[in-house]
Design a protein around this motif. Sequence first.
Motif, PDB file in Angstrom:
ATOM      1  N   SER A 262     -33.000 -26.194  26.251  1.00 17.99           N
ATOM      2  CA  SER A 262     -31.714 -25.713  25.750  1.00 17.99           C
ATOM      3  C   SER A 262     -31.557 -26.015  24.264  1.00 17.99           C
ATOM      4  O   SER A 262     -31.089 -25.172  23.484  1.00 17.99           O
ATOM      5  N   ILE A 263     -31.949 -27.233  23.860  1.00 22.42           N
ATOM      6  CA  ILE A 263     -31.870 -27.618  22.440  1.00 22.42           C
ATOM      7  C   ILE A 263     -32.769 -26.716  21.608  1.00 22.42           C
ATOM      8  O   ILE A 263     -32.380 -26.217  20.538  1.00 22.42           O
ATOM      9  N   LEU A 264     -33.981 -26.496  22.100  1.00 24.09           N
ATOM     10  CA  LEU A 264     -34.930 -25.657  21.365  1.00 24.09           C
ATOM     11  C   LEU A 264     -34.392 -24.242  21.220  1.00 24.09           C
ATOM     12  O   LEU A 264     -34.463 -23.642  20.139  1.00 24.09           O
ATOM     13  N   THR A 265     -33.818 -23.716  22.291  1.00 25.05           N
ATOM     14  CA  THR A 265     -33.263 -22.356  22.247  1.00 25.05           C
ATOM     15  C   THR A 265     -32.111 -22.263  21.260  1.00 25.05           C
ATOM     16  O   THR A 265     -32.013 -21.311  20.478  1.00 25.05           O
ATOM     17  N   SER A 266     -31.246 -23.270  21.274  1.00 25.21           N
ATOM     18  CA  SER A 266     -30.070 -23.240  20.396  1.00 25.21           C
ATOM     19  C   SER A 266     -30.439 -23.391  18.923  1.00 25.21           C
ATOM     20  O   SER A 266     -29.702 -22.946  18.045  1.00 25.21           O
ATOM     21  N   ARG A 267     -31.584 -24.028  18.646  1.00 22.44           N
ATOM     22  CA  ARG A 267     -31.984 -24.261  17.255  1.00 22.44           C
ATOM     23  C   ARG A 267     -33.032 -23.275  16.763  1.00 22.44           C
ATOM     24  O   ARG A 267     -33.380 -23.278  15.577  1.00 22.44           O
TER      25      ARG A 267
END
Length: 302
Positions: A262-267
């Motif tokens: 999720s963090i990777l997708t959001s960034r």
Amino acid sequence: MAEITNFRGEARAEQSETDRVVDDLIARVGERVRAARDRKGIPRRVLSEKSGVSPRYLAQLEAGEGNISIGLLQKVAHALDHKIEWLVGEDDPWTSDALRIADLYRSATAQVQEAVLATLSPEPTAQRRANRVCLVGLRGAGKSTLGRRAGMKLGIPFVELNREIEEQAGMPVDEVMAFYGQEGYRRLEAQALSRVIATHDTMILAVAGGIVAEPETYNRLLNHFHTIWVKATPAEHMARVREQGDERPMAGNPEAMDQLKSILTSREALYDKALAQLDTSGKTEDESLAELTGLIRERGFV
């Protein structure tokens, strides 16, 4: 007696006017928080989780009934990716040309930002970035290891921004976070970046993965460094962090991998503003190092 009566009347009128101004400010802040949340499609529950402000308090704030502290409002602004002055200023952030242009600039790609700066500033891009290279990306991608080895191979200094922060604060980053919180850390991070820019014309810098969450600091980094997004698959990110002896990503948290994704997708869109990319997935350290140094030379970053 008449003078005293007049004085009291004027004092009450002044107090009434002050109360009105405060009420207007609270209402304005609530309306803008709600509008910003709606524009980004963020549910109040999610904003609560990101900011650390309770859903009930956010509801009161958005209704113009919450007399929120500066500290909490800063957390809300940060979670909405807005500057706090956009929420409290008298200019309407949605109609003000200056604020609208600033918003567009912050969300633009690095190439568009470069074109805008070239138009507005006479300073050439090459002069701004000099021979500085910065590695961005999530923890575990290999930024520090590859940056250190690339610096040795190319004969240029390697710096980790977190070490600069620790030197400035006189304590480890974990203690900085414990003492000063996320906001304090971000302030020290911005100061450390400015210091590095002022003292190095040639270098390789590795920064923490979350630097992209602070738009002003990240834009400064993009404008003063040749940036490379060092990336890997989520599974490799996690495995490498654990190989370093850090069990925090998995300890007692069965949803850690989902959170990492999720963090990777959001960034992803933010990391993608970098001028180049280096995918270290499935490669040895030596292979990734050869690609990194080759990329730096081919693109004329140093």
